[in-house]
Design a protein around this motif. Sequence first.
Motif, PDB file in Angstrom:
ATOM      1  N   PHE A  66       0.832  -1.205   0.000  1.00  0.00           N
ATOM      2  CA  PHE A  66       0.000   0.000   0.000  1.00  0.00           C
ATOM      3  C   PHE A  66       0.870   1.261   0.000  1.00  0.00           C
ATOM      4  O   PHE A  66       0.664   2.171  -0.805  1.00  0.00           O
ATOM      5  N   VAL A  67       1.843   1.315   0.885  1.00  0.00           N
ATOM      6  CA  VAL A  67       2.712   2.492   0.982  1.00  0.00           C
ATOM      7  C   VAL A  67       3.501   2.692  -0.315  1.00  0.00           C
ATOM      8  O   VAL A  67       3.617   3.816  -0.812  1.00  0.00           O
ATOM      9  N   VAL A  70       1.042   4.058  -2.993  1.00  0.00           N
ATOM     10  CA  VAL A  70       0.654   5.454  -2.751  1.00  0.00           C
ATOM     11  C   VAL A  70       1.817   6.392  -3.038  1.00  0.00           C
ATOM     12  O   VAL A  70       1.685   7.340  -3.817  1.00  0.00           O
ATOM     13  N   SER A  74       1.721   8.067  -6.770  1.00  0.00           N
ATOM     14  CA  SER A  74       1.280   9.456  -6.559  1.00  0.00           C
ATOM     15  C   SER A  74       2.326  10.474  -6.987  1.00  0.00           C
ATOM     16  O   SER A  74       1.989  11.550  -7.479  1.00  0.00           O
ATOM     17  N   PHE A  99      -1.579  12.666  -4.544  1.00  0.00           N
ATOM     18  CA  PHE A  99      -1.738  11.866  -3.334  1.00  0.00           C
ATOM     19  C   PHE A  99      -3.173  11.369  -3.118  1.00  0.00           C
ATOM     20  O   PHE A  99      -3.377  10.205  -2.796  1.00  0.00           O
ATOM     21  N   THR A 103      -3.950   7.486  -3.380  1.00  0.00           N
ATOM     22  CA  THR A 103      -4.394   6.759  -2.189  1.00  0.00           C
ATOM     23  C   THR A 103      -5.691   6.011  -2.475  1.00  0.00           C
ATOM     24  O   THR A 103      -5.822   4.832  -2.127  1.00  0.00           O
ATOM     25  N   ILE A 107      -6.110   1.926  -2.286  1.00  0.00           N
ATOM     26  CA  ILE A 107      -7.103   1.272  -1.416  1.00  0.00           C
ATOM     27  C   ILE A 107      -7.963   0.324  -2.235  1.00  0.00           C
ATOM     28  O   ILE A 107      -8.170  -0.829  -1.859  1.00  0.00           O
TER      29      ILE A 107
END
Length: 137
Positions: A66-67, A70, A74, A99, A103, A107
């Motif tokens: 996930f990190v 993102v 982004s 961002f 994000t 998700i």
Amino acid sequence: MADRTSATPDPAPGVRLGLPATGRGAVASWGRRFLGLLVDWGIATLVGRAFLDGLGRETAPLVVFFVMQVLLVSTIGTSIGHAVTGIAVRRLDGRPVGFALGTARAILLLLVVPPVVYDHDRRGLHDRAAQTVVVRR
């Protein structure tokens, strides 16, 4: 009975979005996307298990994935796996993903269902929600 030979064929994925049918800027193939995902998931698994094992064996790779998605998508429009396979995430309007949309996209990507529900232009629900498309670099 309709004559299928005279019907106009569907344009290549992305053409309706103003993208080229082939080459740089064209919608990325499923093979490149899947390989990129495998690379990203492998990195996330290695990093997660090496540094975040306290979160749990299943949770740590998800957090790292996930990190990575993102931060990298982004800011530079590509993840490590995307870069390795020569693809990138682009907004339809040409602006950086940013961002907020990055994000939201990450998700939805983690929910798995959005990426497997896709349209003719190979855009999953996560890409449609973020107004993005995955293209060849």
